[in-house]
Enzyme design. Structure first.
Site, PDB file in Angstrom:
ATOM      1  N   TYR A   1      -1.772  -0.903  10.484  1.00 47.50           N
ATOM      2  CA  TYR A   1      -1.875  -1.280   9.065  1.00 47.50           C
ATOM      3  C   TYR A   1      -0.578  -0.923   8.345  1.00 47.50           C
ATOM      4  CZ  TYR A   1      -3.634  -1.203   4.223  1.00 47.50           C
ATOM      5  OH  TYR A   1      -3.818  -1.414   2.871  1.00 47.50           O
TER       6      TYR A   1
ATOM      7  N   SER B   1       0.882  -1.174   0.000  1.00 49.76           N
ATOM      8  CA  SER B   1       0.000   0.000   0.000  1.00 49.76           C
ATOM      9  C   SER B   1       0.911   1.212   0.000  1.00 49.76           C
ATOM     10  CB  SER B   1      -0.851   0.008   1.269  1.00 49.76           C
ATOM     11  OG  SER B   1      -1.468   1.276   1.453  1.00 49.76           O
TER      12      SER B   1
HETATM   13  P1  NAD Z   1     -11.225  -6.193  -0.110  1.00 49.47           P
HETATM   14  O1  NAD Z   1     -11.697  -6.310   1.290  1.00 49.47           O
HETATM   15  O2  NAD Z   1     -12.210  -5.851  -1.169  1.00 49.47           O
HETATM   16  O3  NAD Z   1     -10.481  -7.531  -0.552  1.00 49.47           O
HETATM   17  C1  NAD Z   1      -9.674  -8.280   0.313  1.00 49.47           C
HETATM   18  C2  NAD Z   1     -10.063  -9.742   0.184  1.00 49.47           C
HETATM   19  O4  NAD Z   1      -9.187 -10.506   1.037  1.00 49.47           O
HETATM   20  C3  NAD Z   1     -11.497 -10.001   0.660  1.00 49.47           C
HETATM   21  O5  NAD Z   1     -12.215 -10.701  -0.345  1.00 49.47           O
HETATM   22  C4  NAD Z   1     -11.301 -10.841   1.916  1.00 49.47           C
HETATM   23  O6  NAD Z   1     -12.336 -11.793   2.136  1.00 49.47           O
HETATM   24  C5  NAD Z   1      -9.965 -11.512   1.664  1.00 49.47           C
HETATM   25  N1  NAD Z   1      -9.327 -11.945   2.903  1.00 49.47           N
HETATM   26  C6  NAD Z   1      -9.296 -11.283   4.092  1.00 49.47           C
HETATM   27  N2  NAD Z   1      -8.666 -12.025   5.012  1.00 49.47           N
HETATM   28  C7  NAD Z   1      -8.280 -13.171   4.393  1.00 49.47           C
HETATM   29  C8  NAD Z   1      -7.577 -14.322   4.822  1.00 49.47           C
HETATM   30  N3  NAD Z   1      -7.190 -14.462   6.093  1.00 49.47           N
HETATM   31  N4  NAD Z   1      -7.344 -15.301   3.929  1.00 49.47           N
HETATM   32  C9  NAD Z   1      -7.768 -15.184   2.645  1.00 49.47           C
HETATM   33  N5  NAD Z   1      -8.452 -14.123   2.186  1.00 49.47           N
HETATM   34  C10 NAD Z   1      -8.694 -13.128   3.050  1.00 49.47           C
HETATM   35  O7  NAD Z   1     -10.053  -5.122  -0.071  1.00 49.47           O
HETATM   36  P2  NAD Z   1      -9.037  -4.603  -1.206  1.00 49.47           P
HETATM   37  O8  NAD Z   1      -9.031  -3.136  -1.096  1.00 49.47           O
HETATM   38  O9  NAD Z   1      -9.293  -5.236  -2.513  1.00 49.47           O
HETATM   39  O10 NAD Z   1      -7.656  -5.135  -0.594  1.00 49.47           O
HETATM   40  C11 NAD Z   1      -6.755  -5.960  -1.301  1.00 49.47           C
HETATM   41  C12 NAD Z   1      -5.351  -5.577  -0.914  1.00 49.47           C
HETATM   42  O11 NAD Z   1      -5.091  -4.239  -1.341  1.00 49.47           O
HETATM   43  C13 NAD Z   1      -5.087  -5.583   0.592  1.00 49.47           C
HETATM   44  O12 NAD Z   1      -3.818  -6.154   0.837  1.00 49.47           O
HETATM   45  C14 NAD Z   1      -5.112  -4.120   0.950  1.00 49.47           C
HETATM   46  O13 NAD Z   1      -4.361  -3.848   2.115  1.00 49.47           O
HETATM   47  C15 NAD Z   1      -4.512  -3.508  -0.287  1.00 49.47           C
HETATM   48  N6  NAD Z   1      -4.772  -2.084  -0.478  1.00 49.47           N
HETATM   49  C16 NAD Z   1      -6.046  -1.613  -0.628  1.00 49.47           C
HETATM   50  C17 NAD Z   1      -6.257  -0.247  -0.802  1.00 49.47           C
HETATM   51  C18 NAD Z   1      -7.650   0.341  -0.973  1.00 49.47           C
HETATM   52  O14 NAD Z   1      -7.794   1.575  -0.926  1.00 49.47           O
HETATM   53  N7  NAD Z   1      -8.679  -0.460  -1.187  1.00 49.47           N
HETATM   54  C19 NAD Z   1      -5.168   0.630  -0.833  1.00 49.47           C
HETATM   55  C20 NAD Z   1      -3.886   0.112  -0.674  1.00 49.47           C
HETATM   56  C21 NAD Z   1      -3.704  -1.240  -0.509  1.00 49.47           C
END
Ligand code: NAD
Length: 262
Positions: free
Chosen positions: A159, A144
């Site tokens: 985080y 991130s």
């Molecule tokens: P999201 O919640 O839509 O997707 C995350 C997915 O991971 C979900 O489907 C969830 O069920 C799954 N998950 C959670 N815990 C789990 C586990 N223990 N085992 C297997 N699956 C698991 O969120 P997102 O925004 O798509 O996040 C994806 C990645 O992107 C994450 O690593 C997040 O930190 C990173 N990220 C997101 C953003 C943002 O603004 N959305 C920004 C920077 C980084």
């Protein structure tokens, strides 16, 4: 690495958001995708989208914080589609709004378990298999922009700590795997329009429950009008093909990397 049709990928956290976007982008390039998520129904929904677009995918329920679960997921994907060429350690959860000194042991275990051990397990299970195959392979770890700077406004220290760890793990992997058949990238998005503010929905001890940490609601406002997961997926696929290490998806954040090295 050139992405070839018929390659196999394992994408964790692919039941929604960015992981789903990556799964769809890879499938559009003919890659067979292991759609891994702790939420089986969400993984199946992504598989349905891939298949509707003419691709091949299999839903794999797993908890990335548990090494044995990642091993089983890897075996299942390989049984369906052959050796994994692309690993996206993407599953992650948000934990915001609680001062560091008030975070409970259970919350620390959860955020470190998913965000840090999730990447470690994927790396430890899959990379040796990639090296043994000798064929072109690539790992993308989702960090991130919070892995480069702690946001002073939103109590995101825990985080960010996990995402700094993902950046460091990725930099270590890049150093150690240089000259091998395994390429490495680290994805550093800023706000993306996903359900990450509902992270508690994926918490093993609360699965099926409706509990959502109220202090996370600000994320909902933060991510309005932000990047779309589909675009991030395309960006990741292009970065794999271009062997890019740092994948910044928001141009205005690119300078955070330079700032860290100043
Ligand atoms: P999201 O919640 O839509 O997707 C995350 C997915 O991971 C979900 O489907 C969830 O069920 C799954 N998950 C959670 N815990 C789990 C586990 N223990 N085992 C297997 N699956 C698991 O969120 P997102 O925004 O798509 O996040 C994806 C990645 O992107 C994450 O690593 C997040 O930190 C990173 N990220 C997101 C953003 C943002 O603004 N959305 C920004 C920077 C980084």
């Amino acid at each position: 690495m050139k992405i070839e049709p018929g390659m196999a990928a394992l994408v964790t956290g692919a039941g929604s958001g960015i992981g789903r976007g990556i799964a769809l982008a890879l499938a559009r390039r003919g890659v067979d995708v292991g759609v891994c998520d702790i939420r089986q129904a969400d993984a199946e929904a992504t598989v349905a989208l891939v298949e509707a677009a003419g691709g091949r995918a299999v839903a794999v329920q797993a908890d990335v914080s548990v090494r044995g679960s990642v091993e089983e997921a890897t075996d299942m994907v390989e049984a369906n589609f052959g050796p994994i060429s692309i690993l996206c350690n993407n599953a992650g959860i948000a934990m915001h709004g609680v001062p560091l000194h008030e975070i409970s042991q259970a919350d620390w275990d959860w955020v470190i378990g998913v965000n840090v051990y999730g990447v470690i397990h994927g790396m430890n299970v899959v990379v040796p298999r990639m090296l043994a195959s000798g064929k072109p392979a690539h790992v993308v770890n989702t960090a991130s922009i919070g892995g480069f700077q702690v946001n002073p406004n939103f109590l995101t220290g825990a985080y960010s700590m996990t995402k700094y760890a993902v950046v460091a793990l990725s930099e270590g992997m890049q150093n150690e795997l240089a000259g091998t058949n395994v390429g490495v990238s680290v994805l550093a998005p800023a706000a993306v329009d996903t359900g990450i503010h509902l992270s508690e929905r994926s918490r093993p001890d609360r699965l099926g429950g409706a509990y959502v940490r109220p202090e996370n609601h600000f994320m909902g406002d933060l991510i309005k009008n932000s990047a779309k997961p589909e675009d991030i997926g395309e960006r990741v696929a292009a970065a794999i093909e271009g062997d890019e290490f740092y994948i910044f998806t928001h141009p205005e954040t690119q300078h955070w990397l330079e700032a860290r090295h100043e």
